[in-house]
Design a protein around this motif. Structure first.
Motif, PDB file in Angstrom:
ATOM      1  N   THR A  54       0.929  -1.237  -0.087  1.00 19.49           N
ATOM      2  CA  THR A  54       0.022   0.142   0.053  1.00 19.49           C
ATOM      3  C   THR A  54       0.884   1.284   0.003  1.00 19.49           C
ATOM      4  O   THR A  54       0.466   2.217  -0.699  1.00 19.49           O
ATOM      5  CB  THR A  54      -1.004  -0.005   1.134  1.00 19.49           C
ATOM      6  N   SER A  55       2.076   1.222   0.867  1.00 19.90           N
ATOM      7  CA  SER A  55       2.620   2.491   1.024  1.00 19.90           C
ATOM      8  C   SER A  55       3.525   2.714  -0.435  1.00 19.90           C
ATOM      9  O   SER A  55       3.771   3.703  -0.717  1.00 19.90           O
ATOM     10  CB  SER A  55       3.473   2.376   2.238  1.00 19.90           C
ATOM     11  N   LEU A  56       4.000   1.824  -0.927  1.00 22.56           N
ATOM     12  CA  LEU A  56       4.830   1.720  -1.943  1.00 22.56           C
ATOM     13  C   LEU A  56       3.956   2.117  -3.227  1.00 22.56           C
ATOM     14  O   LEU A  56       4.560   2.907  -4.222  1.00 22.56           O
ATOM     15  CB  LEU A  56       5.274   0.144  -2.257  1.00 22.56           C
ATOM     16  N   LEU A  57       2.728   1.588  -3.369  1.00 25.99           N
ATOM     17  CA  LEU A  57       1.825   2.176  -4.328  1.00 25.99           C
ATOM     18  C   LEU A  57       1.678   3.625  -4.296  1.00 25.99           C
ATOM     19  O   LEU A  57       1.709   4.542  -5.251  1.00 25.99           O
ATOM     20  CB  LEU A  57       0.317   1.357  -4.316  1.00 25.99           C
ATOM     21  N   ALA A  58       1.303   4.320  -3.010  1.00 25.77           N
ATOM     22  CA  ALA A  58       1.141   5.601  -2.866  1.00 25.77           C
ATOM     23  C   ALA A  58       2.409   6.544  -2.924  1.00 25.77           C
ATOM     24  O   ALA A  58       2.247   7.346  -3.794  1.00 25.77           O
ATOM     25  CB  ALA A  58       0.479   5.788  -1.420  1.00 25.77           C
ATOM     26  N   ALA A  59       3.521   6.028  -2.639  1.00 25.47           N
ATOM     27  CA  ALA A  59       4.746   6.748  -2.859  1.00 25.47           C
ATOM     28  C   ALA A  59       4.944   6.780  -4.376  1.00 25.47           C
ATOM     29  O   ALA A  59       5.740   7.842  -4.818  1.00 25.47           O
ATOM     30  CB  ALA A  59       6.041   6.009  -2.119  1.00 25.47           C
ATOM     31  N   THR A  60       4.647   5.558  -5.105  1.00 25.55           N
ATOM     32  CA  THR A  60       5.216   5.442  -6.384  1.00 25.55           C
ATOM     33  C   THR A  60       4.284   6.357  -7.509  1.00 25.55           C
ATOM     34  O   THR A  60       4.897   7.114  -8.305  1.00 25.55           O
ATOM     35  CB  THR A  60       5.026   3.985  -7.074  1.00 25.55           C
ATOM     36  N   MET A  61       2.929   6.356  -6.912  1.00 27.10           N
ATOM     37  CA  MET A  61       2.023   7.425  -7.939  1.00 27.10           C
ATOM     38  C   MET A  61       2.148   8.848  -7.517  1.00 27.10           C
ATOM     39  O   MET A  61       2.260   9.682  -8.466  1.00 27.10           O
ATOM     40  CB  MET A  61       0.701   6.887  -7.499  1.00 27.10           C
ATOM     41  N   GLN A  62       2.568   8.908  -6.314  1.00 25.95           N
ATOM     42  CA  GLN A  62       3.010  10.470  -5.877  1.00 25.95           C
ATOM     43  C   GLN A  62       4.302  11.034  -6.592  1.00 25.95           C
ATOM     44  O   GLN A  62       4.397  11.825  -7.215  1.00 25.95           O
ATOM     45  CB  GLN A  62       3.278  10.517  -4.395  1.00 25.95           C
ATOM     46  N   ARG A  63       5.231  10.085  -6.739  1.00 26.73           N
ATOM     47  CA  ARG A  63       6.410  10.370  -7.306  1.00 26.73           C
ATOM     48  C   ARG A  63       6.286  10.612  -9.073  1.00 26.73           C
ATOM     49  O   ARG A  63       6.908  11.354  -9.642  1.00 26.73           O
ATOM     50  CB  ARG A  63       7.244   9.215  -7.260  1.00 26.73           C
ATOM     51  N   ARG A  64       5.091  10.005  -9.439  1.00 25.73           N
ATOM     52  CA  ARG A  64       4.943  10.176 -10.914  1.00 25.73           C
ATOM     53  C   ARG A  64       3.954  11.431 -11.181  1.00 25.73           C
ATOM     54  O   ARG A  64       3.495  11.446 -12.414  1.00 25.73           O
ATOM     55  CB  ARG A  64       3.956   8.908 -11.666  1.00 25.73           C
ATOM     56  N   GLY A  65       3.727  12.027 -10.268  1.00 25.40           N
ATOM     57  CA  GLY A  65       3.013  13.092 -10.157  1.00 25.40           C
ATOM     58  C   GLY A  65       1.363  13.244 -10.078  1.00 25.40           C
ATOM     59  O   GLY A  65       0.582  14.025 -10.300  1.00 25.40           O
ATOM     60  N   GLY A 255      10.996   5.253   8.920  1.00 20.67           N
ATOM     61  CA  GLY A 255       9.755   6.120   8.508  1.00 20.67           C
ATOM     62  C   GLY A 255      10.047   6.854   6.970  1.00 20.67           C
ATOM     63  O   GLY A 255       9.629   7.953   6.843  1.00 20.67           O
ATOM     64  N   ARG A 256      10.955   6.381   6.350  1.00 21.46           N
ATOM     65  CA  ARG A 256      11.521   7.044   5.009  1.00 21.46           C
ATOM     66  C   ARG A 256      11.043   6.308   3.866  1.00 21.46           C
ATOM     67  O   ARG A 256      11.979   6.297   2.961  1.00 21.46           O
ATOM     68  CB  ARG A 256      13.075   7.453   5.044  1.00 21.46           C
ATOM     69  N   ILE A 257       9.961   5.786   3.660  1.00 20.54           N
ATOM     70  CA  ILE A 257       9.506   4.790   2.725  1.00 20.54           C
ATOM     71  C   ILE A 257       9.781   5.398   1.107  1.00 20.54           C
ATOM     72  O   ILE A 257       9.782   5.092   0.353  1.00 20.54           O
ATOM     73  CB  ILE A 257       8.474   4.018   2.933  1.00 20.54           C
ATOM     74  N   GLU A 258       9.456   6.850   1.419  1.00 17.16           N
ATOM     75  CA  GLU A 258       9.451   7.505   0.171  1.00 17.16           C
ATOM     76  C   GLU A 258      10.904   7.880  -0.394  1.00 17.16           C
ATOM     77  O   GLU A 258      10.918   8.373  -1.522  1.00 17.16           O
ATOM     78  CB  GLU A 258       8.535   8.904   0.476  1.00 17.16           C
ATOM     79  N   ASP A 259      11.955   7.557   0.399  1.00 15.59           N
ATOM     80  CA  ASP A 259      13.269   7.850  -0.353  1.00 15.59           C
ATOM     81  C   ASP A 259      13.413   6.311  -1.085  1.00 15.59           C
ATOM     82  O   ASP A 259      14.583   6.435  -1.610  1.00 15.59           O
ATOM     83  CB  ASP A 259      14.186   7.863   0.778  1.00 15.59           C
ATOM     84  N   PHE A 260      12.831   5.276  -1.129  1.00 15.14           N
ATOM     85  CA  PHE A 260      13.237   4.090  -1.902  1.00 15.14           C
ATOM     86  C   PHE A 260      13.431   4.468  -3.359  1.00 15.14           C
ATOM     87  O   PHE A 260      12.820   5.384  -3.907  1.00 15.14           O
ATOM     88  CB  PHE A 260      12.087   2.945  -1.782  1.00 15.14           C
ATOM     89  N   GLU A 261      14.280   3.858  -4.268  1.00 13.43           N
ATOM     90  CA  GLU A 261      14.785   4.086  -5.556  1.00 13.43           C
ATOM     91  C   GLU A 261      14.471   3.038  -6.381  1.00 13.43           C
ATOM     92  O   GLU A 261      14.723   3.101  -7.502  1.00 13.43           O
ATOM     93  CB  GLU A 261      16.206   4.473  -5.508  1.00 13.43           C
ATOM     94  N   GLY A 262      13.962   1.843  -5.902  1.00 15.38           N
ATOM     95  CA  GLY A 262      13.587   0.898  -6.870  1.00 15.38           C
ATOM     96  C   GLY A 262      12.592   1.022  -7.816  1.00 15.38           C
ATOM     97  O   GLY A 262      11.663   2.124  -7.524  1.00 15.38           O
ATOM     98  N   GLU A 263      12.504   0.340  -8.952  1.00 20.86           N
ATOM     99  CA  GLU A 263      11.269   0.625  -9.932  1.00 20.86           C
ATOM    100  C   GLU A 263      10.523  -0.592  -9.987  1.00 20.86           C
ATOM    101  O   GLU A 263       9.894  -0.945 -10.968  1.00 20.86           O
ATOM    102  CB  GLU A 263      12.109   0.663 -11.280  1.00 20.86           C
ATOM    103  N   TRP A 264      10.276  -1.396  -8.654  1.00 18.91           N
ATOM    104  CA  TRP A 264       9.525  -2.570  -8.838  1.00 18.91           C
ATOM    105  C   TRP A 264       8.206  -2.306  -9.219  1.00 18.91           C
ATOM    106  O   TRP A 264       7.519  -3.172  -9.572  1.00 18.91           O
ATOM    107  CB  TRP A 264       9.794  -3.113  -7.269  1.00 18.91           C
ATOM    108  N   MET A 265       7.396  -1.092  -8.895  1.00 20.85           N
ATOM    109  CA  MET A 265       6.119  -1.208  -8.948  1.00 20.85           C
ATOM    110  C   MET A 265       5.569  -0.260 -10.528  1.00 20.85           C
ATOM    111  O   MET A 265       4.492   0.163 -10.545  1.00 20.85           O
ATOM    112  CB  MET A 265       5.673  -0.137  -7.854  1.00 20.85           C
ATOM    113  N   THR A 266       6.624  -0.177 -11.242  1.00 19.84           N
ATOM    114  CA  THR A 266       6.390   0.388 -12.463  1.00 19.84           C
ATOM    115  C   THR A 266       5.056  -0.235 -13.395  1.00 19.84           C
ATOM    116  O   THR A 266       4.486   0.558 -13.733  1.00 19.84           O
ATOM    117  CB  THR A 266       7.568   0.173 -13.708  1.00 19.84           C
TER     118      THR A 266
END
Length: 278
Positions: A54-65, A255-266
């Motif tokens: 859930t957190s990864l999905l939210a962070a990924t979509m936020q990163r994509r604008g 508490g820094r999940i938004e700092d991840f750099e992987g492209e796993w959820m593309t």
């Protein structure tokens, strides 16, 4: 109504219960909210990393604008605030409750943000838990959200049922692991979604492999995955396979999940972005 009416003869009154539309249990959002898409993140059992996904999905979509939000519907086991490094209590105004906001702007609401002490256990019965989920949707002001991700408790109990019935879900993402139980786990979640007429967007496999830091070889710690066979059987897309990654785990603990750099959820992100076109 005719004494001989069997509800199929056409002679019964328009007020007959058999002719009326099914009752809707959908909750109304806060009048000041704007939410484009709501995605449930589910699993058939606990311990597979549903909150992580859930957190990864939210962070990924936020990163994509895309403005993201997370509703932590796992009331008795809330972990979303900690993963995003959010502490303290939520507050509100005359219009409703205001969600907490992460370092990158993700809106978050969790029961931990409504407790004086985040380590206080939530010992509530089902109806109260379900009522809290409705409150998160109806009383919180979700501002211009493109994707709201709902972190649901495992299984098919009161709270998951409340989410399925009360929120206008645009789809669910099923989270699983590579163990032998995967078939049963996926089947439970998919069957419940089908019964509630909710689209299944796909499956994310967590703890899929461990990558050797020296040679890069992928090690299947929990044995060979059966996900390909299960996904083919159920007609599901495999959206991601997440590795066991100590560095990523450390980011979550800090508490820094938004700092991840992987492209796993593309692939998952591309599938979600397709929903915006509908």
């Amino acid at each position: 109504m005719s004494e001989t009416c069997n509800h199929d003869c056409g002679s019964c009154s328009a007020n007959c219960a058999s002719r009326q539309e099914p009752q809707s249990f959908l909750e109304k959002p806060n009048p000041h909210s704007r939410i484009r898409k709501i995605i449930g993140v589910v699993s058939g059992k606990g311990g597979v990393g549903k909150s992580l996904v859930t957190s990864l999905l939210a962070a990924t979509m936020q990163r994509r604008g895309h403005q993201s939000a997370v509703m932590d519907a796992d009331i008795t086991g809330p972990s979303i605030p900690k993963v995003f490094g959010i502490h303290g209590m939520a507050y509100g105004n005359e219009d409703g409750i205001l969600p907490a906001v992460s370092s990158t702007g993700i809106q978050i609401m969790s029961v931990n943000l409504m407790l004086d002490n985040e380590e206080t256990p939530v010992i509530w019965r089902g109806p109260i838990l379900a009522g809290m989920v409705k409150q998160f949707y109806g009383e919180v002001i979700w501002s211009d959200v493109d994707f709201m991700f709902v972190d649901m408790p495992p299984g098919t109990g009161d709270v998951p049922l409340t989410v399925f019935q009360s929120l206008p879900l645009d789809g669910i993402v099923v989270v699983t692991s590579p163990q032998e139980l995967v078939s049963m786990i996926v089947a439970k979640a998919v069957n419940m979604a089908n019964m509630m007429n909710i689209p299944v967007l796909g499956v994310v496999e967590n703890m899929s492999y461990l990558e050797c830091p020296d040679c890069g070889k992928r090690i299947e710690v929990f044995g060979h995955s059966k996900l390909d066979e299960v996904a083919a059987e159920k007609g599901l897309d495999i959206l991601a396979r997440l590795p066991i990654n100590p560095q990523f785990a450390s980011l979550c603990d800090a508490g820094r999940i938004e700092d991840f750099e992987g492209e796993w959820m593309t692939k998952a992100a591309e599938k979600l972005e397709g929903l915006l076109e509908k």
